[in-house]
Design a protein around this motif. Sequence first.
Motif, PDB file in Angstrom:
ATOM      1  N   MET A   1       2.857  -1.273  -5.266  1.00 40.20           N
ATOM      2  CA  MET A   1       2.045  -1.274  -4.438  1.00 40.20           C
ATOM      3  C   MET A   1       1.974  -2.140  -3.728  1.00 40.20           C
ATOM      4  SD  MET A   1       2.528   1.032  -0.097  1.00 40.20           S
ATOM      5  CE  MET A   1       3.596   1.941  -1.289  1.00 40.20           C
ATOM      6  N   PHE A   2       1.735  -3.455  -3.072  1.00 32.98           N
ATOM      7  CA  PHE A   2       1.000  -4.768  -2.508  1.00 32.98           C
ATOM      8  C   PHE A   2       1.241  -4.668  -1.183  1.00 32.98           C
ATOM      9  CE2 PHE A   2       0.858  -8.897  -0.584  1.00 32.98           C
ATOM     10  CZ  PHE A   2      -0.326  -9.581  -1.281  1.00 32.98           C
ATOM     11  N   ILE A   3      -0.521  -4.676  -0.948  1.00 36.87           N
ATOM     12  CA  ILE A   3      -1.149  -4.304   0.858  1.00 36.87           C
ATOM     13  C   ILE A   3      -1.812  -6.138   0.524  1.00 36.87           C
ATOM     14  CG2 ILE A   3      -2.968  -2.923   1.574  1.00 36.87           C
ATOM     15  CD1 ILE A   3      -2.599  -1.132  -0.341  1.00 36.87           C
ATOM     16  N   LEU A   4      -1.635  -6.422   1.747  1.00 35.93           N
ATOM     17  CA  LEU A   4      -1.634  -7.680   2.614  1.00 35.93           C
ATOM     18  C   LEU A   4      -2.531  -7.393   3.497  1.00 35.93           C
ATOM     19  CD1 LEU A   4      -1.459 -10.737   3.163  1.00 35.93           C
ATOM     20  CD2 LEU A   4       0.759 -10.081   4.185  1.00 35.93           C
ATOM     21  N   PHE A   5      -3.475  -7.663   4.114  1.00 40.50           N
ATOM     22  CA  PHE A   5      -4.362  -7.748   5.059  1.00 40.50           C
ATOM     23  C   PHE A   5      -4.769  -8.839   6.433  1.00 40.50           C
ATOM     24  CE2 PHE A   5      -6.483  -4.954   2.454  1.00 40.50           C
ATOM     25  CZ  PHE A   5      -6.606  -3.575   3.141  1.00 40.50           C
ATOM     26  N   CYS A   6      -3.312  -9.334   7.068  1.00 37.53           N
ATOM     27  CA  CYS A   6      -3.762 -10.601   7.519  1.00 37.53           C
ATOM     28  C   CYS A   6      -4.597 -11.356   8.542  1.00 37.53           C
ATOM     29  CB  CYS A   6      -2.808 -10.308   8.547  1.00 37.53           C
ATOM     30  SG  CYS A   6      -1.139  -9.562   8.580  1.00 37.53           S
ATOM     31  N   ILE A   7      -5.709 -11.980   7.775  1.00 35.00           N
ATOM     32  CA  ILE A   7      -6.026 -12.979   8.503  1.00 35.00           C
ATOM     33  C   ILE A   7      -6.003 -14.418   9.028  1.00 35.00           C
ATOM     34  CG2 ILE A   7      -7.573 -11.510   6.970  1.00 35.00           C
ATOM     35  CD1 ILE A   7      -8.010 -14.084   5.179  1.00 35.00           C
ATOM     36  N   ILE A   8      -4.339 -15.010   9.349  1.00 30.65           N
ATOM     37  CA  ILE A   8      -4.444 -16.019   9.808  1.00 30.65           C
ATOM     38  C   ILE A   8      -3.567 -15.933  10.639  1.00 30.65           C
ATOM     39  CG2 ILE A   8      -5.168 -16.505   7.778  1.00 30.65           C
ATOM     40  CD1 ILE A   8      -1.934 -17.465   7.380  1.00 30.65           C
TER      41      ILE A   8
ATOM     42  N   ASP B   1       8.948  -1.111  -1.517  1.00 32.97           N
ATOM     43  CA  ASP B   1      10.511  -1.114  -1.921  1.00 32.97           C
ATOM     44  C   ASP B   1      11.436  -0.153  -1.558  1.00 32.97           C
ATOM     45  OD1 ASP B   1      12.281  -1.591  -3.472  1.00 32.97           O
ATOM     46  OD2 ASP B   1      11.824  -1.454  -5.583  1.00 32.97           O
ATOM     47  N   VAL B   2      12.862  -1.153  -0.637  1.00 32.70           N
ATOM     48  CA  VAL B   2      13.481  -0.430  -0.254  1.00 32.70           C
ATOM     49  C   VAL B   2      15.177  -0.877  -0.592  1.00 32.70           C
ATOM     50  CG1 VAL B   2      12.074  -0.060   1.893  1.00 32.70           C
ATOM     51  CG2 VAL B   2      14.010  -2.325   1.872  1.00 32.70           C
ATOM     52  N   THR B   3      15.230  -1.535  -2.328  1.00 29.63           N
ATOM     53  CA  THR B   3      15.800  -2.015  -2.550  1.00 29.63           C
ATOM     54  C   THR B   3      17.318  -1.010  -2.453  1.00 29.63           C
ATOM     55  OG1 THR B   3      14.378  -3.166  -3.973  1.00 29.63           O
ATOM     56  CG2 THR B   3      17.375  -2.927  -4.649  1.00 29.63           C
ATOM     57  N   GLN B   4      16.534   0.916  -2.933  1.00 20.09           N
ATOM     58  CA  GLN B   4      18.401   1.771  -3.371  1.00 20.09           C
ATOM     59  C   GLN B   4      18.528   1.715  -1.669  1.00 20.09           C
ATOM     60  OE1 GLN B   4      19.097   2.439  -5.983  1.00 20.09           O
ATOM     61  NE2 GLN B   4      17.709   0.906  -7.586  1.00 20.09           N
ATOM     62  N   GLN B   5      17.452   1.603  -0.601  1.00 21.97           N
ATOM     63  CA  GLN B   5      18.112   1.780   0.392  1.00 21.97           C
ATOM     64  C   GLN B   5      19.302   1.360   0.920  1.00 21.97           C
ATOM     65  OE1 GLN B   5      14.795   3.381   3.293  1.00 21.97           O
ATOM     66  NE2 GLN B   5      14.034   3.444   1.836  1.00 21.97           N
ATOM     67  N   TYR B   6      19.355   0.229   0.579  1.00 25.00           N
ATOM     68  CA  TYR B   6      20.371  -0.995   1.442  1.00 25.00           C
ATOM     69  C   TYR B   6      20.678  -1.854   0.446  1.00 25.00           C
ATOM     70  CZ  TYR B   6      17.080  -0.718   5.488  1.00 25.00           C
ATOM     71  OH  TYR B   6      16.335  -0.563   6.541  1.00 25.00           O
TER      72      TYR B   6
ATOM     73  N   GLU C   1      10.349  -4.117   2.722  1.00 25.57           N
ATOM     74  CA  GLU C   1      10.149  -4.421   3.984  1.00 25.57           C
ATOM     75  C   GLU C   1       8.355  -4.556   3.946  1.00 25.57           C
ATOM     76  OE1 GLU C   1      10.627  -1.330   7.144  1.00 25.57           O
ATOM     77  OE2 GLU C   1      11.873  -0.908   6.057  1.00 25.57           O
ATOM     78  N   LEU C   2       8.493  -5.236   5.020  1.00 26.53           N
ATOM     79  CA  LEU C   2       6.709  -4.902   5.399  1.00 26.53           C
ATOM     80  C   LEU C   2       6.378  -4.158   6.896  1.00 26.53           C
ATOM     81  CD1 LEU C   2       4.409  -6.713   4.939  1.00 26.53           C
ATOM     82  CD2 LEU C   2       5.220  -7.725   6.395  1.00 26.53           C
ATOM     83  N   ILE C   3       5.838  -2.898   6.037  1.00 24.77           N
ATOM     84  CA  ILE C   3       5.445  -1.899   7.408  1.00 24.77           C
ATOM     85  C   ILE C   3       3.950  -1.992   7.902  1.00 24.77           C
ATOM     86  CG2 ILE C   3       7.133  -0.401   6.433  1.00 24.77           C
ATOM     87  CD1 ILE C   3       4.749   0.446   4.969  1.00 24.77           C
ATOM     88  N   PHE C   4       3.587  -1.747   9.051  1.00 23.65           N
ATOM     89  CA  PHE C   4       1.950  -1.277   9.526  1.00 23.65           C
ATOM     90  C   PHE C   4       1.635  -0.601   9.093  1.00 23.65           C
ATOM     91  CE2 PHE C   4       4.232  -4.165  11.902  1.00 23.65           C
ATOM     92  CZ  PHE C   4       3.441  -5.698  11.848  1.00 23.65           C
ATOM     93  N   ASP C   5       0.523  -0.131   8.150  1.00 26.83           N
ATOM     94  CA  ASP C   5       0.321   0.256   7.633  1.00 26.83           C
ATOM     95  C   ASP C   5      -1.526   1.176   7.852  1.00 26.83           C
ATOM     96  OD1 ASP C   5      -0.504   3.219   5.700  1.00 26.83           O
ATOM     97  OD2 ASP C   5      -0.539   1.726   4.085  1.00 26.83           O
TER      98      ASP C   5
END
Length: 339
Positions: free
Chosen positions: A1-8, A19-24, A244-248
Amino acid sequence: MFILFCIITTKLTAQTWIDVTQQYIQNPSFEDYTACPQSNSAYPGSMWIDSVVGWYAPTQGTSDYFNACNTFLNGVPSNWIGSNVPSFDGIGYCGFLSYSLEPPNYSMWSEYIQSTLIKPLKSNTSYRFTMRIKRANGFNFAVQNIGANFSENANTGFSGTKPYNLIPTVLNTSGFLTDTLGWTLVSGQFIATGNENYLTIGWFGDTISSDFIFFIPPDIDTTNGDSLFLTETYYLVDSLTLSELIFDIENFNVNIITPNGDGKNDYLDFSVYDLKKLSFTVYNRWGNKVFNSDNAQLKWNGKNNDGKQLSDGTYFYLLNATLESGKQITKHQSITILY
């Protein structure tokens, strides 16, 4: 799982790609089939691409299917392309002519593969789509504009084999796709409208004149010395993914805020999280409380409870949140205010 902290961006949040591949996406590595492919596709009676579970040819273009169940022309790793053409993963992949000028009239010919999504994409949600592409050896030129189109409609109303003049949702950006040994990653991010029900993969362009590079020298017309090129190229596709990008808030780790009105990192935004309750308290370096709020929709921009901007410096916050699921989240760390 990749975590991104927005700073810009204007707001600061913790975001995670899941990963939502199997859902869609149905059969994203083309492993499953209803019939083992015995040869290349031929319209209309032998469209082997239609034997790939969840996938089909949306036009009269004869896209192909390769699987290890076949040990001859359309097998994996050995097939009509070569004796060693392994898949990126698993035992199957698809193939398509991205562009060809077909005699005798030299009309344009492009092939595509298409699938109905398991469910529509979510409105106003960020997605990242990836696929692996390989150029088939033995063809004399390469293209760049291989991509994927997520659409509301099936795009099956096009008759014949002309290329789709559509703007792809995701387009290759790595230059000409020339590799015949490895699988090139094609990926991109986009925000869904919520109406996307179909996925189409292939070449997206209205002319080949600005999208080709030759590898095999042309034949020379002995009568006039003209160079004669056979304009045809073929690509393989494998291993589709969708994230999918989710807020966590569980990964909330923001440690700087710059509330100077420049549109970058101006405030902490808790409204994007699925919170039932929130308690957010800020202390100065001497342990004095300078701000607190129980508003689950809080957007904190560095002001105290009197509405005055706090000074530059290092502060400490205590965050207690309750998710709608009832799970409790606690965070405590320093945060720096800069102007």
